[in-house]
Design an enzyme around this catalytic site. Structure first.
Site, PDB file in Angstrom:
ATOM      1  N   ASP A  21      -2.151  40.705 -12.120  1.00 40.51           N
ATOM      2  CA  ASP A  21      -3.410  39.949 -12.066  1.00 40.51           C
ATOM      3  C   ASP A  21      -4.450  40.671 -11.207  1.00 40.51           C
ATOM      4  O   ASP A  21      -4.096  41.428 -10.300  1.00 40.51           O
ATOM      5  CB  ASP A  21      -3.124  38.549 -11.500  1.00 40.51           C
ATOM      6  CG  ASP A  21      -4.246  37.565 -11.833  1.00 40.51           C
ATOM      7  OD1 ASP A  21      -5.058  37.860 -12.727  1.00 40.51           O
ATOM      8  OD2 ASP A  21      -4.306  36.507 -11.177  1.00 40.51           O
ATOM      9  N   ARG A  25     -11.507  41.082 -11.237  1.00 40.15           N
ATOM     10  CA  ARG A  25     -12.123  41.016  -9.903  1.00 40.15           C
ATOM     11  C   ARG A  25     -12.234  42.406  -9.284  1.00 40.15           C
ATOM     12  O   ARG A  25     -13.212  42.742  -8.612  1.00 40.15           O
ATOM     13  CB  ARG A  25     -11.315  40.082  -8.988  1.00 40.15           C
ATOM     14  CG  ARG A  25     -11.609  38.619  -9.230  1.00 40.15           C
ATOM     15  CD  ARG A  25     -10.575  37.736  -8.584  1.00 40.15           C
ATOM     16  NE  ARG A  25      -9.351  37.699  -9.363  1.00 40.15           N
ATOM     17  CZ  ARG A  25      -8.235  37.124  -8.971  1.00 40.15           C
ATOM     18  NH1 ARG A  25      -8.162  36.558  -7.780  1.00 40.15           N
ATOM     19  NH2 ARG A  25      -7.166  37.113  -9.743  1.00 40.15           N
ATOM     20  N   ASN A  69      -4.871  33.485 -22.713  1.00 45.59           N
ATOM     21  CA  ASN A  69      -5.910  34.508 -22.549  1.00 45.59           C
ATOM     22  C   ASN A  69      -6.833  34.658 -23.763  1.00 45.59           C
ATOM     23  O   ASN A  69      -7.887  35.298 -23.676  1.00 45.59           O
ATOM     24  CB  ASN A  69      -5.295  35.873 -22.191  1.00 45.59           C
ATOM     25  CG  ASN A  69      -4.780  35.957 -20.763  1.00 45.59           C
ATOM     26  OD1 ASN A  69      -3.805  36.649 -20.485  1.00 45.59           O
ATOM     27  ND2 ASN A  69      -5.429  35.257 -19.826  1.00 45.59           N
TER      28      ASN A  69
HETATM   29  C1  IPE Z   1      -1.930  35.530 -15.988  1.00 50.36           C
HETATM   30  O1  IPE Z   1      -3.155  35.824 -15.405  1.00 50.36           O
HETATM   31  C2  IPE Z   1      -1.778  36.254 -17.287  1.00 50.36           C
HETATM   32  C3  IPE Z   1      -1.640  37.707 -17.180  1.00 50.36           C
HETATM   33  C4  IPE Z   1      -1.601  38.406 -16.095  1.00 50.36           C
HETATM   34  C5  IPE Z   1      -1.506  38.397 -18.451  1.00 50.36           C
HETATM   35  P1  IPE Z   1      -4.449  34.921 -15.640  1.00 50.36           P
HETATM   36  O2  IPE Z   1      -5.545  35.579 -14.913  1.00 50.36           O
HETATM   37  O3  IPE Z   1      -4.634  34.666 -17.084  1.00 50.36           O
HETATM   38  O4  IPE Z   1      -4.016  33.538 -14.942  1.00 50.36           O
HETATM   39  P2  IPE Z   1      -4.901  32.364 -14.390  1.00 50.36           P
HETATM   40  O5  IPE Z   1      -5.912  32.028 -15.435  1.00 50.36           O
HETATM   41  O6  IPE Z   1      -5.551  32.841 -13.134  1.00 50.36           O
HETATM   42  O7  IPE Z   1      -3.933  31.255 -14.108  1.00 50.36           O
HETATM   43  C1  IPE Z   2      -5.041  40.388 -15.417  1.00 50.11           C
HETATM   44  O1  IPE Z   2      -6.261  40.527 -14.778  1.00 50.11           O
HETATM   45  C2  IPE Z   2      -5.050  40.936 -16.819  1.00 50.11           C
HETATM   46  C3  IPE Z   2      -5.010  39.916 -17.885  1.00 50.11           C
HETATM   47  C4  IPE Z   2      -4.929  38.624 -17.703  1.00 50.11           C
HETATM   48  C5  IPE Z   2      -5.082  40.402 -19.251  1.00 50.11           C
HETATM   49  P1  IPE Z   2      -7.416  39.476 -14.977  1.00 50.11           P
HETATM   50  O2  IPE Z   2      -8.205  39.875 -16.175  1.00 50.11           O
HETATM   51  O3  IPE Z   2      -6.875  38.106 -15.008  1.00 50.11           O
HETATM   52  O4  IPE Z   2      -8.289  39.701 -13.688  1.00 50.11           O
HETATM   53  P2  IPE Z   2      -8.916  38.573 -12.759  1.00 50.11           P
HETATM   54  O5  IPE Z   2      -7.788  37.668 -12.378  1.00 50.11           O
HETATM   55  O6  IPE Z   2      -9.943  37.866 -13.601  1.00 50.11           O
HETATM   56  O7  IPE Z   2      -9.490  39.308 -11.622  1.00 50.11           O
HETATM   57 MG    MG Z   3      -6.498  36.694 -13.627  1.00 50.66          MG
END
Ligand code: IPE
Ligand code: IPE
Ligand code: MG
Length: 248
Positions: A21, A25, A69
């Protein structure tokens, strides 16, 4: 109290699961589009797989795209799908070179046919490799996986192949996408959030959880070892009282 003492031997978990994750950001902080973070995240994943292999970890499962997602802007989803395409294309050769067995979990029916074909090809080519098993969760949701498993079990019950009272933990485990893999021992989530976001709900029942503020694009071997050091210091009791029980 848990501590990450530098001394002592590391206990290497058999199976590490990672919620990668913080890509968005990380990119935003650098005044770049979120997709820049995903590209960097994909690079970090390749290195992490090598690091896990070097450390003797036998299974690595990563959360790459959740069933939730799809709610993101279409452009971001498309960039992520293109990163999968790119990865699946060049990874056959790399996995063969590094003896990596690659598997994908999640519901493939919503993925493009070319991505589904590339997954089939990668799994097929690498199936006899004996090094680390690398499991990528794409369009994966723990609840979705359980529903699909419950449907399979119900079909057997309706057909009379299975009696409801014969359903055990093994029956449920076998009905899941992860049926061939042991449960994770250590779950790592990067970037500060302390939740599962629908990842491996059944399989993480007795995993040790490790949360770090480091965003996924900044994750590296040092951070991985830090997580394993904390894992080493944990007392896994599995509901008992004596501790020090080894995982399977
Ligand atoms: C979890 O991260 C899914 C992946 C890392 C693929 P998200 O960024 O989607 O989770 P939430 O929305 O913060 O719970
Ligand atoms: C994780 O990073 C990757 C996926 C969920 C595909 P994020 O895209 O959730 O990044 P943040 O959490 O918005 O920073
Ligand atoms: Mg995320």
């Amino acid at each position: 109290m848990e501590n990450a003492s530098d001394s002592g031997k590391l206990k290497i978990p058999n199976h590490v699961a990672i919620i990668m994750d913080g890509n968005g950001r990380w990119a935003k902080k650098r005044h770049k589009p979120r997709t820049f973070g995903h590209a960097k995240g994909a690079e970090v994943l390749e290195q992490t797989l090598e690091d896990c292999n070097d450390l003797g970890i036998k299974y690595l499962t990563v959360y790459a795209f959740s069933t939730e997602n799809w709610a993101r802007p279409l452009e971001e989803v498309q960039v992520i799908m293109n990163l999968f395409r790119k990865y699946l294309e060049h990874s056959v050769e790399k996995c063969m070179k590094n003896n990596v067995r690659c598997r994908v979990i999640g519901d493939r029916s919503r993925l493009s046919p070319d991505i589904r074909d590339a997954i089939d090809h990668l799994e097929q080519m690498t199936r006899n490799n004996t090094g680390i098993t690398f499991i990528i969760a794409i369009n994966y949701g723990g609840r979705d996986e359980l529903i699909r498993g419950i449907r399979k079990i119900s079909r057997d019950a309706v057909q009379g192949v299975l009696k409801p009272e014969e359903i055990t933990e093994e029956t449920v485990g076998r009905s899941l996408d992860t049926s061939e893999f042991p449960d994770p021992d250590l779950l790592i989530r990067t970037s500060g959030e302390q939740r599962l976001s629908n990842f491996l709900l059944w399989q993480l029942a007795y995993a040790e959880f490790y949360f770090t503020d480091i965003p996924w694009p900044d994750f590296n071997k040092e951070e991985l070892i830090k997580a394993i050091r904390v894992y080493t210091s944990r007392d896994r009791r599995y509901g008992g009282i004596t501790g020090q029980q080894e995982s399977k």
